[in-house]
Design a protein around this motif. Structure first.
Motif, PDB file in Angstrom:
ATOM      1  N   SER A   1       0.855  -1.183   0.000  1.00  0.00           N
ATOM      2  CA  SER A   1       0.000   0.000   0.000  1.00  0.00           C
ATOM      3  C   SER A   1       0.894   1.237   0.000  1.00  0.00           C
ATOM      4  N   ILE A   2       0.718   2.078  -1.003  1.00  0.00           N
ATOM      5  CA  ILE A   2       1.487   3.318  -1.116  1.00  0.00           C
ATOM      6  C   ILE A   2       0.494   4.455  -1.226  1.00  0.00           C
ATOM      7  N   GLY A   3       0.487   5.326  -0.243  1.00  0.00           N
ATOM      8  CA  GLY A   3      -0.437   6.452  -0.255  1.00  0.00           C
ATOM      9  C   GLY A   3      -1.888   6.019  -0.258  1.00  0.00           C
ATOM     10  N   GLY A   4      -2.186   4.894   0.392  1.00  0.00           N
ATOM     11  CA  GLY A   4      -3.555   4.415   0.454  1.00  0.00           C
ATOM     12  C   GLY A   4      -4.018   3.636  -0.759  1.00  0.00           C
ATOM     13  N   ARG A   5      -3.168   3.514  -1.775  1.00  0.00           N
ATOM     14  CA  ARG A   5      -3.519   2.751  -2.986  1.00  0.00           C
ATOM     15  C   ARG A   5      -2.674   1.487  -3.048  1.00  0.00           C
ATOM     16  N   ASN A   6      -3.272   0.422  -3.521  1.00  0.00           N
ATOM     17  CA  ASN A   6      -2.547  -0.842  -3.646  1.00  0.00           C
ATOM     18  C   ASN A   6      -1.695  -0.857  -4.908  1.00  0.00           C
ATOM     19  N   HIS A   7      -0.451  -1.283  -4.742  1.00  0.00           N
ATOM     20  CA  HIS A   7       0.484  -1.475  -5.843  1.00  0.00           C
ATOM     21  C   HIS A   7       1.091  -2.862  -5.676  1.00  0.00           C
ATOM     22  N   TRP A   8       1.767  -3.316  -6.704  1.00  0.00           N
ATOM     23  CA  TRP A   8       2.399  -4.626  -6.675  1.00  0.00           C
ATOM     24  C   TRP A   8       3.906  -4.462  -6.710  1.00  0.00           C
ATOM     25  N   LEU A   9       4.585  -5.071  -5.741  1.00  0.00           N
ATOM     26  CA  LEU A   9       6.046  -5.104  -5.702  1.00  0.00           C
ATOM     27  C   LEU A   9       6.483  -6.423  -6.316  1.00  0.00           C
ATOM     28  N   TRP A  10       7.132  -6.336  -7.478  1.00  0.00           N
ATOM     29  CA  TRP A  10       7.622  -7.513  -8.188  1.00  0.00           C
ATOM     30  C   TRP A  10       9.102  -7.647  -7.857  1.00  0.00           C
ATOM     31  N   ARG A  11       9.530  -8.863  -7.479  1.00  0.00           N
ATOM     32  CA  ARG A  11      10.913  -9.089  -7.081  1.00  0.00           C
ATOM     33  C   ARG A  11      11.489 -10.285  -7.820  1.00  0.00           C
TER      34      ARG A  11
END
Length: 178
Positions: A85-95
């Motif tokens: 969650s970044i700034g209240g919005r969901n994002h995907w961290l790809w590793r």
């Protein structure tokens, strides 16, 4: 042929102090006097000229030891994604993690689709210089579709249990941030 060990013979300070001073000087954009001041705050009285000499004597050997191994055709990449969650919005961290658990690349994206997986694979290929022997992923179908487009000759294993290396690397990273 093995690399020669670094000799600290005839030095007044312990090897850990010398290594830390040289690391501070080369790792961060610090002057010799700032490194001297930082060591003084820790109770270590050493002149900036001594730190300069240590840098000249040990710097190249430390750099050689720290250089990462070259990518090879025998490498195995473990890929995984997690929601953040970044700034209240969901994002995907790809590793992407190699077989030793070292992080090869990370990328944050808004989507969790084939286009996002393809972007990760292209970045990895550019960064590493050559494709791995195998990639290991979880059951997300986007990886398979992206792999077919970007590197069709690479073996792909998709299994929940096989991808623990990437999952464990992510957990280790989260624990360090706490």
């Amino acid at each position: 042929m093995s690399a020669p060990t670094i000799s600290y013979e005839n030095h007044r300070f312990p090897p850990q102090v010398i290594a830390h001073a040289v690391w501070l000087y080369f790792r961060f954009p610090l002057s010799l006097r700032l490194v001297e001041e930082m060591l003084l705050e820790r109770g270590i009285v050493v002149s900036y000229e001594t730190i300069r000499r240590w840098g000249r004597k040990f710097g190249a050997a430390y750099a050689k030891q720290l250089r990462r191994k070259r990518p090879s055709r025998e490498d195995i990449w473990h890929l995984d994604e997690v929601v953040v969650s970044i700034g209240g919005r969901n994002h995907w961290l790809w590793r992407a993690v190699d077989k030793d658990g070292d992080v090869l690349d990370e990328i944050v994206q808004v989507r969790r689709d084939t286009k996002a997986a393809k972007r990760l694979l292209i970045r990895l290929l550019k960064k590493q210089g050559l494709a791995p022997k195998r990639i290991v992923t979880d059951k997300l179908r986007s990886y398979g579709a992206a792999k077919r487009d970007v590197m069709p000759a690479v073996e792909h294993r998709s299994h929940k249990g096989l991808n623990n290396r990437a999952e464990n690397s992510l957990c280790r990273c989260e624990n360090e941030n706490e």
